[in-house]
Design a protein around this motif. Sequence first.
Motif, PDB file in Angstrom:
ATOM      1  N   ASP A   1     -22.786  86.768  24.643  1.00  0.00           N
ATOM      2  CA  ASP A   1     -21.979  87.692  25.426  1.00  0.00           C
ATOM      3  C   ASP A   1     -20.517  87.344  25.164  1.00  0.00           C
ATOM      4  N   ALA A   2     -19.696  88.328  24.874  1.00  0.00           N
ATOM      5  CA  ALA A   2     -18.259  88.172  24.674  1.00  0.00           C
ATOM      6  C   ALA A   2     -17.904  87.084  23.655  1.00  0.00           C
ATOM      7  N   PRO A   3     -18.380  87.219  22.415  1.00  0.00           N
ATOM      8  CA  PRO A   3     -18.008  86.246  21.389  1.00  0.00           C
ATOM      9  C   PRO A   3     -16.545  86.409  20.978  1.00  0.00           C
ATOM     10  N   ASP A   4     -15.985  85.351  20.422  1.00  0.00           N
ATOM     11  CA  ASP A   4     -14.625  85.420  19.871  1.00  0.00           C
ATOM     12  C   ASP A   4     -14.630  86.093  18.499  1.00  0.00           C
ATOM     13  N   GLY A   5     -15.745  85.985  17.799  1.00  0.00           N
ATOM     14  CA  GLY A   5     -15.868  86.589  16.481  1.00  0.00           C
ATOM     15  C   GLY A   5     -17.313  86.939  16.198  1.00  0.00           C
TER      16      GLY A   5
ATOM     17  N   GLU B   1     -17.091  84.392   8.210  1.00  0.00           N
ATOM     18  CA  GLU B   1     -16.389  85.626   8.569  1.00  0.00           C
ATOM     19  C   GLU B   1     -16.178  85.737  10.082  1.00  0.00           C
ATOM     20  N   ALA B   2     -17.167  85.362  10.871  1.00  0.00           N
ATOM     21  CA  ALA B   2     -17.027  85.407  12.334  1.00  0.00           C
ATOM     22  C   ALA B   2     -15.932  84.446  12.790  1.00  0.00           C
ATOM     23  N   MET B   3     -15.865  83.272  12.166  1.00  0.00           N
ATOM     24  CA  MET B   3     -14.816  82.318  12.530  1.00  0.00           C
ATOM     25  C   MET B   3     -13.431  82.844  12.147  1.00  0.00           C
ATOM     26  N   LYS B   4     -13.338  83.503  10.994  1.00  0.00           N
ATOM     27  CA  LYS B   4     -12.081  84.091  10.570  1.00  0.00           C
ATOM     28  C   LYS B   4     -11.619  85.150  11.579  1.00  0.00           C
ATOM     29  N   GLN B   5     -12.552  85.987  12.017  1.00  0.00           N
ATOM     30  CA  GLN B   5     -12.223  86.996  13.033  1.00  0.00           C
ATOM     31  C   GLN B   5     -11.749  86.347  14.325  1.00  0.00           C
ATOM     32  N   ALA B   6     -12.422  85.278  14.742  1.00  0.00           N
ATOM     33  CA  ALA B   6     -12.037  84.592  15.972  1.00  0.00           C
ATOM     34  C   ALA B   6     -10.635  84.014  15.854  1.00  0.00           C
ATOM     35  N   GLU B   7     -10.313  83.451  14.702  1.00  0.00           N
ATOM     36  CA  GLU B   7      -8.979  82.877  14.494  1.00  0.00           C
ATOM     37  C   GLU B   7      -7.914  83.970  14.488  1.00  0.00           C
TER      38      GLU B   7
END
Length: 149
Positions: free
Chosen positions: A28-32, A138-144
């Motif tokens: 729920d509500a991920p950063d990326g 890619e998810a970590m890049k989006q979060a950053e």
Amino acid sequence: MAETDLIKLYSGKILALAAEIPHTGRLDAPDGTATKRSPLCGSNVTVDVRVADGRIADFAQDVRACALGQASASVLGAVAIGRTRDEIERARDALEAMLTADGPAPEAPFEGFEVLIPAREFRNRHKSILLALEATAEAMKQAEQAACA
């Protein structure tokens, strides 16, 4: 592909990993969030991350892949929490080199990918094996990027 090649490829260890994937589901509500797909076989992996201080604080993955892609996601899921994007990207690059250039298995804590060495000769499976690491990077890049916005 000979029957003995298939038996070697789908070892008991690979099948056991595929059956026990850690951190399945969605956050729920991920950063990326990122989804990666292999057009050749149709496998796909969606990864959600929460990041704190540049490290994965929470991780979930929805894996719809062949046994090799599932085994890869299992290895990643066991060690993903606490990792930086740089560590994930280095593991991804090392895994790709292991598969395509006879490189060594990724270094600790990603050494579990060694179980996938028999997949080297099955180039049509490489993309599926890389999906979980690619989606996580890619998810970590989006979060950053979201944190900097």
